[in-house]
Design a protein around this motif. Structure first.
Motif, mmCIF file in Angstrom:
data_model
loop_
_atom_site.group_PDB
_atom_site.id
_atom_site.type_symbol
_atom_site.label_atom_id
_atom_site.label_comp_id
_atom_site.label_asym_id
_atom_site.label_seq_id
_atom_site.Cartn_x
_atom_site.Cartn_y
_atom_site.Cartn_z
ATOM 1 N N GLU A 71 0.827 -1.209 0.000
ATOM 2 C CA GLU A 71 0.000 0.000 0.000
ATOM 3 C C GLU A 71 0.864 1.263 0.000
ATOM 4 O OE1 GLU A 71 -2.926 0.039 3.069
ATOM 5 O OE2 GLU A 71 -3.835 -1.874 2.460
ATOM 6 N N GLU A 74 2.450 1.757 -3.446
ATOM 7 C CA GLU A 74 1.518 2.313 -4.441
ATOM 8 C C GLU A 74 1.374 3.822 -4.268
ATOM 9 O OE1 GLU A 74 -3.102 1.693 -6.011
ATOM 10 O OE2 GLU A 74 -2.301 0.465 -4.370
ATOM 11 N N ILE A 75 1.189 4.264 -3.022
ATOM 12 C CA ILE A 75 1.046 5.700 -2.750
ATOM 13 C C ILE A 75 2.334 6.448 -3.094
ATOM 14 C CG2 ILE A 75 0.709 7.415 -0.932
ATOM 15 C CD1 ILE A 75 -1.020 5.291 0.520
ATOM 16 N N GLU A 78 3.056 6.724 -6.965
ATOM 17 C CA GLU A 78 2.203 7.701 -7.638
ATOM 18 C C GLU A 78 2.755 9.111 -7.470
ATOM 19 O OE1 GLU A 78 -2.494 9.191 -7.642
ATOM 20 O OE2 GLU A 78 -1.874 7.448 -6.443
ATOM 21 N N GLU A 79 3.170 9.425 -6.255
ATOM 22 C CA GLU A 79 3.756 10.741 -5.992
ATOM 23 C C GLU A 79 5.136 10.871 -6.624
ATOM 24 O OE1 GLU A 79 4.116 13.606 -2.117
ATOM 25 O OE2 GLU A 79 4.927 11.583 -1.902
#
Length: 199
Positions: A71, A74-75, A78-79
């Motif tokens: 998790e 993934e975060i 993206e950033e």
């Protein structure tokens, strides 16, 4: 009337032929020895090359699976992908206009954000390189350093390496650390890589 008849000339001719044969044999022996020596030298060079290749393979760090939280990955990715796109544009613009310190300040902020996200996600290797880059951009903002060709080359190498690290994470692999580039940043900061500290 001569003292000798036909005997002595034959002995002299035989002696000359024997000497020529000996010299020929010595030349052949020397040639053979030289060829063997050259061959041995070639074997030594090949052996040395094999050792260097083996040493390089041994020091190369093998790829390993990461154990990052999916998790968080993934975060972070993206950033991070947005940051890498931003820094690529900012770096290109700054290289075209080295007096634009606003671009340098924006690069520093992006690297600060990338560092924070990497460390929060336990990606120490990315966080460490981003941290050193952030400090470098900070020094440039404060005019402690002057932009020189060696710096632009180093920055391109660092940003390319960050992109490779992020690709590794995206594939579920642990990124390798970058002590070589961190060392170059340190060299620049201390004037050992074309840096020009401001007085």
């Amino acid at each position: 009337e001569p003292v000798w008849a036909s005997g002595p000339p034959e002995e002299e001719e035989l002696t000359l032929e024997s000497t020529a044969e000996c010299e020929s044999e010595e030349f052949m022996l020397e040639s053979a020895d030289g060829a063997e020596a050259r061959l041995n030298d070639e074997y030594v060079e090949i052996d040395n090359l094999d050792e260097e290749t083996a040493e390089a393979e041994a020091t190369a760090e093998p790829e390993r699976q990461s154990d990052f939280d999916p998790e968080l990955v993934e975060i972070f990715l993206e950033e991070a992908n947005d940051i890498m796109e931003s820094t690529a544009n900012l770096l290109q613009g700054w290289m075209e206009n080295p007096h634009d310190l606003d671009a340098v300040a924006a690069l520093q902020r992006d690297l600060h954000t990338l560092k924070g996200g990497a460390r929060m996600s336990d990606m120490r290797e990315i966080g460490d390189l981003a941290h050193h880059l952030e400090n470098l951009y900070e020094g440039l903002c404060e005019r402690r350093f002057t932009a020189v060709p060696a710096l632009f080359d180093l920055l391109n190498q660092c940003h390319d390496r960050l992109a490779v690290m992020l690709e590794k994470v995206q594939k579920g692999l642990a990124p390798a650390p970058a002590p070589d580039l961190i060392g170059k940043i340190d060299d620049f900061v201390h004037g050992r890589l074309g840096a020009e500290p401001e007085h």
